[in-house]
Design an enzyme around this catalytic site. Structure first.
Site, PDB file in Angstrom:
ATOM      1  CE  LYS A  54      -4.522  -1.282   0.465  1.00 43.21           C
ATOM      2  NZ  LYS A  54      -4.524  -2.657   0.939  1.00 43.21           N
ATOM      3  CB  SER A 307      -0.527  -8.281  -0.783  1.00 44.32           C
ATOM      4  OG  SER A 307      -1.411  -9.066   0.001  1.00 44.32           O
TER       5      SER A 307
HETATM    6  C1  LIG Z   1      -5.243  -3.666   0.561  1.00 43.88           C
HETATM    7  C2  LIG Z   1      -4.671  -5.004   0.555  1.00 43.88           C
HETATM    8  C3  LIG Z   1      -5.040  -5.944  -0.426  1.00 43.88           C
HETATM    9  C4  LIG Z   1      -6.072  -5.673  -1.484  1.00 43.88           C
HETATM   10  O1  LIG Z   1      -5.758  -4.564  -2.306  1.00 43.88           O
HETATM   11  P1  LIG Z   1      -6.889  -3.872  -3.184  1.00 43.88           P
HETATM   12  O2  LIG Z   1      -6.175  -2.839  -3.971  1.00 43.88           O
HETATM   13  O3  LIG Z   1      -7.892  -3.279  -2.240  1.00 43.88           O
HETATM   14  O4  LIG Z   1      -7.519  -4.925  -4.014  1.00 43.88           O
HETATM   15  C5  LIG Z   1      -4.394  -7.176  -0.407  1.00 43.88           C
HETATM   16  N1  LIG Z   1      -3.485  -7.486   0.536  1.00 43.88           N
HETATM   17  C6  LIG Z   1      -3.124  -6.611   1.495  1.00 43.88           C
HETATM   18  C7  LIG Z   1      -2.112  -7.035   2.498  1.00 43.88           C
HETATM   19  C8  LIG Z   1      -3.700  -5.339   1.535  1.00 43.88           C
HETATM   20  O5  LIG Z   1      -3.340  -4.484   2.488  1.00 43.88           O
END
Ligand SMILES: *Cc1c(COP(=O)(O)O)cnc(C)c1O
Length: 333
Positions: A54, A307
């Site tokens: 993010k 992510s």
């Molecule tokens: C926000 C987030 C997502 C999803 O991202 P989007 O852009 O909302 O689809 C996935 N994994 C993590 C760890 C996140 O913080």
């Protein structure tokens, strides 16, 4: 299509944020490669500063604000990681962040956002409640709204992960991307399809309240009920007035796969026991999807995007020890 973020904006974002983010490694997973009979690589984006990708979108957005806007401050609704990234990026840019969150956001995420000097507001029990608060405060105090996913600067910033995957592995065939509001999936898919049109990009969501999947099935953005999930970062809707991510995901994603709480737990466990990585639920859904056998055709090389890593460590320990089964059944609305 004109209403899509393209390769140019993602490359510009990549240069803009380069001094402020980590270029995370793409590493082979021997265990998953053996299991799938093709090369599987992990994009270790959970090693990113602030513990999730993010920061890329947040930094790309804040760096494009003028001095006056930075001085007035920024505001956002968040399931935690966007708030943390925005608080960090705001502080680094001499600005101030206000983060509105629902009661569903885990305590460890809330306290980290406070630690970064942001103003925290806990409102209601859904992302939509938090978003209402954001709009009211932004209007009253002249704060600049930096949305968590549905904004060109955010999508372009998140897309830089896709750029890095293609640069590290030009012959990539399949990319598995965690999917909630779709900022990450839209950006990554845009980058991957531009650089490697033959590659498939598959979104992965939890099966409890998968707003983008429900919207794609309905043919327009729809609202879904929000549930507690191990993948708390995937909670929340896509916004009924969604402008960017819905149409990009519709055009660019080859498939969306849903995983259960048990499968997410297995993904977290695999990451820890076989890869030596601590990931949060949302960060584990790609591994979960692969292990579940729900992805019909596995063309390699495969890249799985991890992510985020911002999980409560007590919960993590319980999952590793296989104690989460009771939590599973307790997970209610
Ligand atoms: C926000 C987030 C997502 C999803 O991202 P989007 O852009 O909302 O689809 C996935 N994994 C993590 C760890 C996140 O913080």
């Amino acid at each position: 299509m004109s209403d899509m973020i393209g390769e140019d904006l993602i490359k510009q974002a990549s240069e803009r944020i380069a001094p402020h983010v980590i270029r995370t490694p793409l590493v082979a997973s021997a265990v998953l490669s053996d299991r799938c009979g093709t090369q599987v690589h992990l994009k270790l984006e959970h090693h990113q500063l602030t513990g999730s990708f993010k920061l890329r979108g947040a930094a790309n957005a804040i760096l494009q604000l003028n001095l006056m806007e930075r001085q007035r401050g920024v505001i956002a609704a968040s399931t935690g990681n966007h708030g943390r990234a925005l608080s960090y990026a705001a502080r680094a840019a001499g600005s101030h962040a206000t983060i509105c969150m629902s009661h569903l956001v885990p305590k460890n995420k809330v306290s980290e956002i406070r630690r970064l000097g942001a103003t925290v507001r806990i409102v209601g029990s859904s992302q939509d409640d938090a978003q209402e608060d954001v709009e009211r405060l932004a209007a009253e105090d002249g704060l600049c709204i930096i949305p968590p996913f549905d904004h060109p600067h955010i999508i372009a910033g998140q897309g830089t992960v896709g750029l890095e995957i293609c640069e590290a592995m030009p012959r990539i065939a399949t990319v598995l991307v965690p999917l909630s509001g779709g900022g990450l999936a839209a950006g990554v898919a845009a980058a991957v399809k531009a650089l490697r049109p033959a590659a498939k990009v598959i979104g992965v969501s939890m099966d409890r309240g998968a707003a983008m999947k429900a919207s794609l099935d309905a043919g327009h953005p729809v609202q879904v009920k929000e549930f507690r999930s191990l993948a708390d970062s995937l909670g929340g809707g896509i916004g009924l007035a969604n402008v960017w991510t819905y149409s990009m995901c519709k055009v660019l994603l080859d498939d969306v796969v849903l995983v259960t709480e048990t499968e997410i737990a297995a993904g977290i466990r695999h990451a820890y026991q076989h890869e030596g990585e601590v990931v949060e639920g949302a960060g584990a859904v790609g591994i979960a999807a692969l292990l579940s056998g729900k992805i019909s055709r596995l063309d390699g090389p495969i890249a799985i995007l991890l992510s985020g890593r911002n999980i409560d460590m007590t919960l993590h320990r319980e999952i590793i020890n296989g104690l989460n089964a009771s939590r599973d059944t307790k997970c209610g609305p």
